[in-house]
Motif scaffolding. Structure first.
Motif, PDB file in Angstrom:
ATOM      1  N   ASP A  73       0.904  -1.162  -0.031  1.00 31.07           N
ATOM      2  CA  ASP A  73      -0.075  -0.048   0.088  1.00 31.07           C
ATOM      3  C   ASP A  73       0.764   1.286   0.095  1.00 31.07           C
ATOM      4  OD1 ASP A  73      -2.553  -1.075  -0.081  1.00 31.07           O
ATOM      5  OD2 ASP A  73      -2.276  -1.883   2.064  1.00 31.07           O
TER       6      ASP A  73
ATOM      7  N   SER B  17      -3.558   5.257  -3.206  1.00 31.07           N
ATOM      8  CA  SER B  17      -4.649   5.991  -2.468  1.00 31.07           C
ATOM      9  C   SER B  17      -5.540   6.810  -3.485  1.00 31.07           C
ATOM     10  CB  SER B  17      -4.260   7.097  -1.373  1.00 31.07           C
ATOM     11  OG  SER B  17      -3.277   6.302  -0.563  1.00 31.07           O
TER      12      SER B  17
ATOM     13  N   THR C  95      -1.887   9.253  -5.508  1.00 30.20           N
ATOM     14  CA  THR C  95      -0.420   8.421  -5.550  1.00 30.20           C
ATOM     15  C   THR C  95       0.115   8.431  -6.774  1.00 30.20           C
ATOM     16  OG1 THR C  95      -1.160   7.277  -3.446  1.00 30.20           O
ATOM     17  CG2 THR C  95       0.704   6.197  -4.961  1.00 30.20           C
TER      18      THR C  95
END
Length: 486
Positions: free
Chosen positions: A200, A224, A229
């Motif tokens: 992540d 995200s 991102t």
């Protein structure tokens, strides 16, 4: 804390004894200028093992022509060296990449990046976990600025990192995760991985080349949200492609897992984000090749494995933006570029996505093997930047080497930048292209009205409803694999 006492202050004390011109000369010396803010710094808060080193000054700066920045273990052992005068320090291994001959491949990269008043240094290696380090820097490494000699000036400590075998990893360039770079997390995954691992990535701009080798399948990299991102780098053919590899021995430069052995000798190294592993997923982020328009072939994302999925992803570049080889599935995504900005082999199924042309050119160039699966686009929107002229873009082109290629557009909406002929051949004619599969069904304009396909390339074909329905099923193209099913 300042590295050196400002000489301007000393000059102020000696105003009676020192002429004004001498005071100004003293103020302009490197030691007279405010010391930069150094990050990371201090032992209280340990940092990622893949942290960048940053110096932020009081104003815009430039790199010198020579000088070294060195990282040392606490005992003084040299760990890494960035030498501005040595081109050899502008190369590094990434992801443990091996050539087709099994030898280590080294990328050209930018070890030092200047952005206004901040200098970022990207090391050749990740550091050891749980260790203390210090940094030294020659005067003139940053032009007109003092060096760092005292081992106590710039010290920091690395964190212990995640437990071995962790299957959920976090990346945060601000330092709040297990790693500061995406590549750092990929490198942590064990060789010959057999478990699903999720990485992540927090919001931010991650300026790095990312490479996932064959030995690290079963990875998911998620952000995200596209636009929040962003993973990007100005990688391209000049930096790491055919031109750059001309003098590199074949044993170090030939691409692994080549689908088309001759054309694919060197072009695997020029993507911002490259994957040679199977069972890879990319979700909720942007991949941006930062190479400017006209800066040569420059993939943003290159997937060269089996069962690759891109979902809710934005892929940005100009030439060759998205390259997929092997079975792949793209959904709810956005791809932009101008020349062959979706290309590769196949089979690749793209649905519910937008393909945006930034200039006159070609949407696709698909080079699949004879009678092999190509690319199918279903419910896509083909849009354009405002400057793109009407009739200036082809749905696809191919040359005489690959006249068995397949590109299919089904129920797709197209702006007026798509040329009436739709398709193009290079160094070939329809008379010799009887195996070509340039197919289309249900094309409309952006308002939903049918497109006039009367002037399409003669060796292209309009599918009937039954044929189109068959190709709307990803399993038809992907040899039974349907990524929509758990």
């Amino acid at each position: 804390m300042r590295l050196f006492r400002p000489l301007v202050a000393l000059a102020g004390v000696l105003t009676v004894l020192v002429p004004v011109a001498s005071q100004q000369a003293a103020a302009d010396t490197p030691a007279a200028r405010p010391a930069p803010d150094l990050q990371p710094r201090g032992l209280a808060d340990p940092v990622c093992v893949d942290t960048a080193l940053r110096l932020t000054f009081d104003g815009p700066v430039q790199l010198g022509d020579s000088g070294q920045l060195q990282v040392h273990h606490a005992d003084g052992t040299l760990v890494d060296n960035i030498d501005l005068a040595d081109p050899g320090t502008y190369q590094r291994s990434i992801g443990g990449a091996l050539s087709d001959y099994g030898e280590v491949h080294r990328w050209f990269y930018e070890p030092v990046v200047v952005d206004g008043r901040t200098v970022s240094v990207h090391l050749h290696y990740v550091l050891d976990p749980g260790q203390e380090y210090y940094v030294t820097m020659d005067e003139g490494f940053v032009r007109g600025r003092a060096g760092i000699e005292d081992p106590e000036t710039w010290r920091f400590r690395t964190q212990e990192g995640p437990a071995p075998g962790a299957r959920e990893l976090t990346v945060d360039q601000a330092g709040g995760g297990d790693f500061c770079t995406v590549q750092g997390a990929v490198d942590f995954v064990p060789e010959d991985n057999t478990e699903d691992v999720r990485i992540d990535v927090a919001p931010g701009m991650y300026r790095e080349i990312v490479y996932v080798p064959q030995t690290k399948p079963h990875l998911t990299v998620g952000g995200s949200g596209a636009g929040r991102t962003v993973i990007g780098y100005p990688n391209n053919s000049v930096l790491n492609g055919d031109a750059a590899m001309a003098d590199v021995p074949a044993r170090q430069s030939y691409c692994p897992r080549r689908v088309l052995p001759h054309p694919d000798r060197f072009n695997c190294w020029r993507a911002a984000f490259g994957v040679d592993a199977d069972d890879f997923r990319l979700e909720d982020l942007t991949v941006h090749n930062l190479t400017p328009d006209g800066g040569s072939q420059a993939e943003a994302f290159r997937g060269n494995g089996d069962r690759i999925v891109l979902e809710r992803v934005a892929v940005l570049s100009h030439q060759d933006s998205l390259r997929l080889q092997g079975r792949a599935f793209v959904t709810d995504s956005y791809v932009e570029g101008d020349v062959d900005f979706v290309w590769g082999t196949g089979g690749v199924f793209v649905q519910d996505s937008e393909l945006r042309s930034l200039d006159a050119g070609y949407v696709t160039q698909i080079r699949n093997a004879e009678d092999g699966p190509g690319n199918v686009f279903v419910d896509t929107r083909l849009t354009r930047a405002p400057s793109v002229p009407e009739g200036s873009v082809l749905l696809g082109r191919i040359d005489s080497r690959f006249l068995g290629s397949q590109v299919v557009f089904i129920d797709s909406a197209m702006d007026d930048h798509i040329a009436p002929e739709g398709w193009g051949l290079t160094d070939a004619e329809c008379a010799t292209a009887d195996r070509l599969r340039f197919w289309e069904h249900g094309s409309t304009d952006l308002a939903g009205d049918p497109v006039d396909v009367g002037d399409r390339l003669p060796c292209s074909r309009q599918l009937d409803a039954a044929e189109a329905e068959r190709w709307r099923d990803p399993a038809t193209l992907l040899d039974g694999w349907d990524p929509r099913r758990p």
